[in-house]
Design an enzyme around this catalytic site. Sequence first.
Site, PDB file in Angstrom:
ATOM      1  N   SER A   6       0.799  -1.235   0.000  1.00 62.34           N
ATOM      2  CA  SER A   6       0.000   0.000   0.000  1.00 62.34           C
ATOM      3  C   SER A   6       0.826   1.276   0.000  1.00 62.34           C
ATOM      4  O   SER A   6       0.262   2.370  -0.024  1.00 62.34           O
ATOM      5  CB  SER A   6      -0.970   0.015   1.189  1.00 62.34           C
TER       6      SER A   6
ATOM      7  N   LYS B 190      -0.009   3.665  -2.693  1.00 65.14           N
ATOM      8  CA  LYS B 190      -1.007   4.725  -2.530  1.00 65.14           C
ATOM      9  C   LYS B 190      -0.362   6.109  -2.408  1.00 65.14           C
ATOM     10  O   LYS B 190      -1.024   7.121  -2.641  1.00 65.14           O
ATOM     11  CB  LYS B 190      -1.888   4.438  -1.321  1.00 65.14           C
TER      12      LYS B 190
ATOM     13  N   SER C 129      -6.200   3.106   4.511  1.00 63.67           N
ATOM     14  CA  SER C 129      -5.626   2.341   3.398  1.00 63.67           C
ATOM     15  C   SER C 129      -6.720   1.652   2.580  1.00 63.67           C
ATOM     16  O   SER C 129      -6.717   0.437   2.391  1.00 63.67           O
ATOM     17  CB  SER C 129      -4.617   1.323   3.910  1.00 63.67           C
TER      18      SER C 129
ATOM     19  N   ASN D 269      -8.354   0.295  -0.416  1.00 62.33           N
ATOM     20  CA  ASN D 269      -7.911  -0.154  -1.739  1.00 62.33           C
ATOM     21  C   ASN D 269      -8.817   0.335  -2.860  1.00 62.33           C
ATOM     22  O   ASN D 269      -8.348   0.725  -3.928  1.00 62.33           O
ATOM     23  CB  ASN D 269      -7.834  -1.680  -1.780  1.00 62.33           C
TER      24      ASN D 269
ATOM     25  N   SER E 138       0.939  -3.593   3.526  1.00 61.53           N
ATOM     26  CA  SER E 138       0.990  -4.992   3.931  1.00 61.53           C
ATOM     27  C   SER E 138       0.362  -5.882   2.875  1.00 61.53           C
ATOM     28  O   SER E 138      -0.767  -5.654   2.433  1.00 61.53           O
ATOM     29  CB  SER E 138       0.251  -5.176   5.262  1.00 61.53           C
TER      30      SER E 138
END
Length: 501
Positions: free
Chosen positions: A83, A86, A332, A334, A447
């Site tokens: 991540s 991002k 986080s 997605n 992760s």
Amino acid sequence: MLLVFAMLLFLPLAGQTMNFQLTASEDPPSSQTTETKTLKQKLDEILADNKLAGTVTGVSVRKAKTGEQIYSHNGNTRLRPASNMKLLTSAAALDTLGPDYRFTTEVWTDGSVKGKVLHGNLYLKGKGDPTLMEEDLRQFAAALQNQGIHKIKGKLVGDDTWYDDVRLSEDLNWSDEPYYTGAQVSALTLSPDSDFDAGTVIVEVTPSDQVGEPANIRLTPENDYITINNQTKMVAEKETKDISIIRQHGTNEIVIEGSMPLNGSPSKSWSSVWEPTGYALNVFKRILAEEGISFIGKTDIGFHQTPKQAKRLAEKKSMPLKELLIPFMKLSNNGHGEMLTKEMGKVEHGEGSWDKGLQVTKSVAKELGVDTGTIQLRDGSGMSHKTYIPANSLSQLLYHAQEKPWFPVWEQSLPIAGISDRLVGGTLRNRMKEDPAKGNVKAKTGSLNSVSTLSGYVTAKDGEKLIFAVLINNYLGSSSGSSGITAIEDEIAITLAKHEF
């Protein structure tokens, strides 16, 4: 004779010049000062931990003010960022769309109102809004009533053509697809709560009253698009709760199995939905009926583009991007990464696809100092195991982002170590809870299976702001806890926070 021989030993050979240097008094290079060597020794010692045996770990540290690289370990090695991808997606979105950019969802018709009846189709047109919720659909119903519409003689149509019809990024693992972390991407989608996990439904299992009976199941939002296969069983109060909630691949059947004790605590899961366009339309149809708007005859549902001659009846705008970044980066999310990627492709290239959106991300990354010849981007969230970025490239991006007018918004969106509020501390709220890292480390976590990452900013003890990127690949075992791999990342960040230059 001996004197002459001794002098000859110190004469240069032909073509050489004399160059006497006292190595003991050499000044070290600027990047190898005594203090930097001390920091290097500390970080090298951390990276010698046995937990990293067999891994590939990249670390890059820079001074935030100058961009000077003061530490690098495998810094140019391409690694999976999870991540931390991002960071690239959010920076590109802010640079391309702007902090005040909003998504929209619209209601259109190709018909006309006669009396209380709309003669024509009703179109629910999605334009990528991940924040659309049940309450917004009720506002649409209210807007129709305010325009005198109580009955509809036509179809209810979902329009998701703002993006392409590719629902899942090409590298998403088959095993990730049933879960909220792998939710499908559609321009018309629905979120069950204010975390805005678009394309998901909340499944809650609660105790019923009698041993041997199935437990109670509730969906949020309510819908009949999902089929529940309830195989749970109530057990005695002191027995163990063991509940499994899994959507079957390629379907909207959710199988719920296991035991629920009397007076047991609820089990809640966010499950992805197969084909979220139909899901949004299904919930809208129910809400229209609840708000007193009915269809004349059979309610046919369709899926196609809104006609050009249609008339817009209602519109809902999302929160601005600068606010959406909070759940996106802190939690986080997605789905936000993938929808922002497609939105950038639509705005910049007229095509809401991963290919076009990643072109935009790569272009902005290049502007932010990243050598795009050494990276590979495959999605917007970092779920792909085929995305590769070196740690030095991430630290470069973090450095050059500071020059952008949108940087304060971007930095604010990063999780903050040890702060318990989930929309402040985010994914770092339960890590580095003590000074000097608490409230100081601002960084994006990452992760995946065998991948753990942490990149961001920290202020050293003497006030020097630092940039760091840590990418750990190919580890085995636990990621969290004092014995997990994230403890390595935390120790690096804490060491930087304690350091004095």
